[in-house]
Design a protein around this motif. Structure first.
Motif, mmCIF file in Angstrom:
data_model
loop_
_atom_site.group_PDB
_atom_site.id
_atom_site.type_symbol
_atom_site.label_atom_id
_atom_site.label_comp_id
_atom_site.label_asym_id
_atom_site.label_seq_id
_atom_site.Cartn_x
_atom_site.Cartn_y
_atom_site.Cartn_z
ATOM 1 N N GLY A 55 0.778 -1.236 0.000
ATOM 2 C CA GLY A 55 0.000 0.000 0.000
ATOM 3 C C GLY A 55 0.808 1.284 0.000
ATOM 4 O O GLY A 55 0.373 2.269 0.589
ATOM 5 N N ASN A 56 1.968 1.315 -0.624
ATOM 6 C CA ASN A 56 2.804 2.528 -0.712
ATOM 7 C C ASN A 56 2.927 3.305 0.598
ATOM 8 O O ASN A 56 2.560 4.477 0.671
ATOM 9 N N PRO A 57 3.423 2.671 1.661
ATOM 10 C CA PRO A 57 3.528 3.374 2.947
ATOM 11 C C PRO A 57 4.698 4.356 2.953
ATOM 12 O O PRO A 57 5.622 4.236 2.154
ATOM 13 N N THR A 58 4.649 5.326 3.864
ATOM 14 C CA THR A 58 5.811 6.186 4.088
ATOM 15 C C THR A 58 6.780 5.390 4.956
ATOM 16 O O THR A 58 6.419 4.346 5.509
ATOM 17 N N GLU A 59 8.001 5.887 5.088
ATOM 18 C CA GLU A 59 8.975 5.179 5.918
ATOM 19 C C GLU A 59 8.480 5.097 7.363
ATOM 20 O O GLU A 59 8.675 4.098 8.039
ATOM 21 N N LYS A 60 7.803 6.159 7.828
ATOM 22 C CA LYS A 60 7.260 6.177 9.196
ATOM 23 C C LYS A 60 6.188 5.099 9.365
ATOM 24 O O LYS A 60 6.175 4.386 10.367
ATOM 25 N N VAL A 85 14.838 -0.411 5.532
ATOM 26 C CA VAL A 85 15.789 -0.215 4.434
ATOM 27 C C VAL A 85 15.160 0.488 3.236
ATOM 28 O O VAL A 85 15.749 0.524 2.164
ATOM 29 N N GLY A 86 13.974 1.052 3.416
ATOM 30 C CA GLY A 86 13.324 1.777 2.335
ATOM 31 C C GLY A 86 11.962 2.211 2.803
ATOM 32 O O GLY A 86 11.558 1.900 3.921
ATOM 33 N N ALA A 90 11.748 -3.656 5.012
ATOM 34 C CA ALA A 90 12.485 -3.813 6.263
ATOM 35 C C ALA A 90 13.229 -5.144 6.210
ATOM 36 O O ALA A 90 12.834 -6.055 5.482
ATOM 37 N N ILE A 91 14.305 -5.223 6.971
ATOM 38 C CA ILE A 91 15.016 -6.490 7.133
ATOM 39 C C ILE A 91 14.708 -6.981 8.541
ATOM 40 O O ILE A 91 14.797 -6.223 9.498
ATOM 41 N N PHE A 92 14.322 -8.227 8.641
ATOM 42 C CA PHE A 92 14.160 -8.868 9.942
ATOM 43 C C PHE A 92 15.351 -9.801 10.095
ATOM 44 O O PHE A 92 15.559 -10.683 9.268
#
Length: 168
Positions: A55-60, A85-86, A90-92
């Protein structure tokens, strides 16, 4: 002065690359599931998985959503570190890669999870767009899926019961 040698350090305190690999119990390997082999070979090793938020989220927003997922995993006793990371990735990072597939199963069932990439394999999540859902390379039912997609294109509703029946 006594100098401490490497062999004085307990095995568990050694850095990962110096620890002997855990013995693999071949009786636990299910030949029908290649993941069972990966699961056993990754046990006790650090492993990273990429998670894409839909859903095209912001980084926040990505930060907030993945933080909730991390909290749920923490409550289930999974030690997971999270790095954004964008704007939507995210990296888990897991200390014990043996749990990676259980964590992946949890993540792909989250509403806002577009996909999880684990060991080079992309698993579409609940939040994946329709065009992305059939892309998991572990499903050999491509021919059936195309026919099912043609039928579902005429009806633009997300009817989960029929979707699951078509996937079977």
């Amino acid at each position: 002065l006594l100098e401490q040698k490497d062999d004085d350090i307990e095995e568990g305190d050694l850095p990962e690359h110096k620890r002997p690999p855990a013995p693999i119990d071949f009786s636990k390997i299910d030949p029908g599931k290649p993941e069972s082999i990966l699961k056993l070979t990754k046990k006790g090793k650090t492993l990273m998985m990429f998670v894409t938020v839909s859903g095209n989220p912001t980084e926040k927003e990505t930060e907030e959503i993945t933080s909730l997922w991390q909290g749920s995993l923490f409550n289930a006793n999974y030690d997971v570190q999270r790095f954004i990371v964008g704007s939507n990735r995210a990296i888990f990072m897991l200390r014990d890669g043996g749990y990676a597939w259980e964590i992946k199963d949890f993540l792909i069932n989250q509403e806002r999870c577009a996909d999880v990439t684990l060991e080079g394999q992309v698993y579409p999540g609940k939040g994946a767009e329709e065009s992305e859902k059939g892309k998991n390379k572990t499903k050999p039912e491509k021919a059936k899926k195309k026919d099912a997609d043609k039928k579902s294109n005429s009806i633009k509703e997300d009817n989960r019961a029929t979707k699951q029946r078509e996937d079977l």
